[in-house]
Design a protein around this motif. Sequence first.
Motif, PDB file in Angstrom:
ATOM      1  N   ALA A  33       0.974  -1.313 -11.971  1.00 15.37           N
ATOM      2  CA  ALA A  33       1.582  -2.576 -11.555  1.00 15.37           C
ATOM      3  C   ALA A  33       1.883  -2.579 -10.058  1.00 15.37           C
ATOM      4  O   ALA A  33       1.705  -3.593  -9.372  1.00 15.37           O
ATOM      5  N   ILE A  34       2.333  -1.437  -9.536  1.00 20.68           N
ATOM      6  CA  ILE A  34       2.606  -1.341  -8.101  1.00 20.68           C
ATOM      7  C   ILE A  34       1.320  -1.485  -7.303  1.00 20.68           C
ATOM      8  O   ILE A  34       1.295  -2.127  -6.239  1.00 20.68           O
ATOM      9  N   HIS A  40      -1.643  -7.643  -3.346  1.00 21.86           N
ATOM     10  CA  HIS A  40      -1.363  -9.073  -3.249  1.00 21.86           C
ATOM     11  C   HIS A  40      -1.740  -9.555  -1.843  1.00 21.86           C
ATOM     12  O   HIS A  40      -1.480  -8.864  -0.845  1.00 21.86           O
ATOM     13  N   PRO A  41      -2.353 -10.729  -1.733  1.00 25.73           N
ATOM     14  CA  PRO A  41      -2.743 -11.228  -0.409  1.00 25.73           C
ATOM     15  C   PRO A  41      -1.598 -11.279   0.587  1.00 25.73           C
ATOM     16  O   PRO A  41      -1.805 -11.079   1.791  1.00 25.73           O
ATOM     17  N   ALA A  44      -1.213  -8.053   2.542  1.00 22.14           N
ATOM     18  CA  ALA A  44      -2.326  -7.627   3.391  1.00 22.14           C
ATOM     19  C   ALA A  44      -1.840  -7.369   4.809  1.00 22.14           C
ATOM     20  O   ALA A  44      -1.074  -8.141   5.374  1.00 22.14           O
ATOM     21  N   GLY A  45      -2.267  -6.259   5.376  1.00 18.50           N
ATOM     22  CA  GLY A  45      -1.848  -5.891   6.721  1.00 18.50           C
ATOM     23  C   GLY A  45      -0.667  -4.961   6.750  1.00 18.50           C
ATOM     24  O   GLY A  45      -0.356  -4.381   7.798  1.00 18.50           O
ATOM     25  N   SER A  46       0.019  -4.802   5.617  1.00 21.63           N
ATOM     26  CA  SER A  46       1.138  -3.866   5.529  1.00 21.63           C
ATOM     27  C   SER A  46       0.665  -2.561   4.906  1.00 21.63           C
ATOM     28  O   SER A  46      -0.067  -2.569   3.908  1.00 21.63           O
ATOM     29  N   ARG A  47       1.057  -1.457   5.477  1.00 17.52           N
ATOM     30  CA  ARG A  47       0.738  -0.160   4.895  1.00 17.52           C
ATOM     31  C   ARG A  47       1.726   0.123   3.768  1.00 17.52           C
ATOM     32  O   ARG A  47       2.935   0.018   3.956  1.00 17.52           O
ATOM     33  N   VAL A  48       1.227   0.474   2.601  1.00 16.38           N
ATOM     34  CA  VAL A  48       2.074   0.741   1.445  1.00 16.38           C
ATOM     35  C   VAL A  48       1.914   2.200   1.033  1.00 16.38           C
ATOM     36  O   VAL A  48       0.808   2.656   0.757  1.00 16.38           O
ATOM     37  N   VAL A  49       3.020   2.912   0.997  1.00 16.85           N
ATOM     38  CA  VAL A  49       3.046   4.304   0.554  1.00 16.85           C
ATOM     39  C   VAL A  49       3.943   4.390  -0.677  1.00 16.85           C
ATOM     40  O   VAL A  49       5.074   3.900  -0.668  1.00 16.85           O
ATOM     41  N   TRP A 115       5.780  -8.877  -6.500  1.00 16.60           N
ATOM     42  CA  TRP A 115       7.048  -8.192  -6.212  1.00 16.60           C
ATOM     43  C   TRP A 115       7.178  -7.817  -4.738  1.00 16.60           C
ATOM     44  O   TRP A 115       8.172  -8.138  -4.082  1.00 16.60           O
ATOM     45  N   LEU A 116       6.190  -7.139  -4.194  1.00 13.58           N
ATOM     46  CA  LEU A 116       6.275  -6.722  -2.799  1.00 13.58           C
ATOM     47  C   LEU A 116       6.190  -7.918  -1.851  1.00 13.58           C
ATOM     48  O   LEU A 116       6.905  -7.980  -0.850  1.00 13.58           O
TER      49      LEU A 116
END
Length: 245
Positions: A33-34, A40-41, A44-49, A115-116
């Motif tokens: 799910a994460i 999610h559009p 976009a452009g954000s780094r997710v760790v 969510w994010l």
Amino acid sequence: MTPHDRPAARPTSVAVIIPAHNEERLLPACLAAIRVAAEHPGVAGSRVVVVVAADSCGDATSDVARRAGALTVGLDARNAGAARAAAARRALDVLGDDDVWIASTDADSVVPEHWLDFQLSRAAQGWEAVVGTVALDHLALESRRLAVLHQHLYEASRPPGGLTWHHPHVHGANLGLTAGSYTAAGGFPPVRVGEDHALVRSLQRAGRRILRTPDCAVTTSGRLRPRARDGFGDYLARLAAEEAV
């Protein structure tokens, strides 16, 4: 709606932190799910760790996390606060602490696909923390009556007529905040339960801009045999016992 009309820049990095104790069975759904939320559009452009803190695990929790692309940190504390804090430290070591949004959830929970994006959008409005709600996975509950009773009690403070509900709940399963606010508040304290409540109280004392909203609920397992004693699962177990009388 923005807090005091002070919009901010949308964070460019996101740290998703998850404490886990013997969660090899439910963790895959959480991480899947994460992954959808990170794609999610709006993100976009954000780094997710994503960091999973494997706390006192005797199963394949760490392997499951790594196979899903998450970073892991191990500890032997049986302490939710210490686990969340360890995951946050690992994430900030990777991302730094500038322009980072920390999103916290639980290994037995499933976040919605937006969510994010929802949390980052609130950050862009100037909110320094987002305190969300949870919804029980009714399929995991043994009693429909328990689900109805819980919902009635959970939403007892919701105003009628569709008015804004600044709910009183705090859940580590649905919590987000800026890294700066997190650090200034002292982070998650090393307590067995209630670390999420303690952090939010620290944020309140520091005068941080906190949004309490039910608009992006996270689904949680609703299991009556919880991993952490005296937490949300134990509350549900007590409610189930009362409901059965």
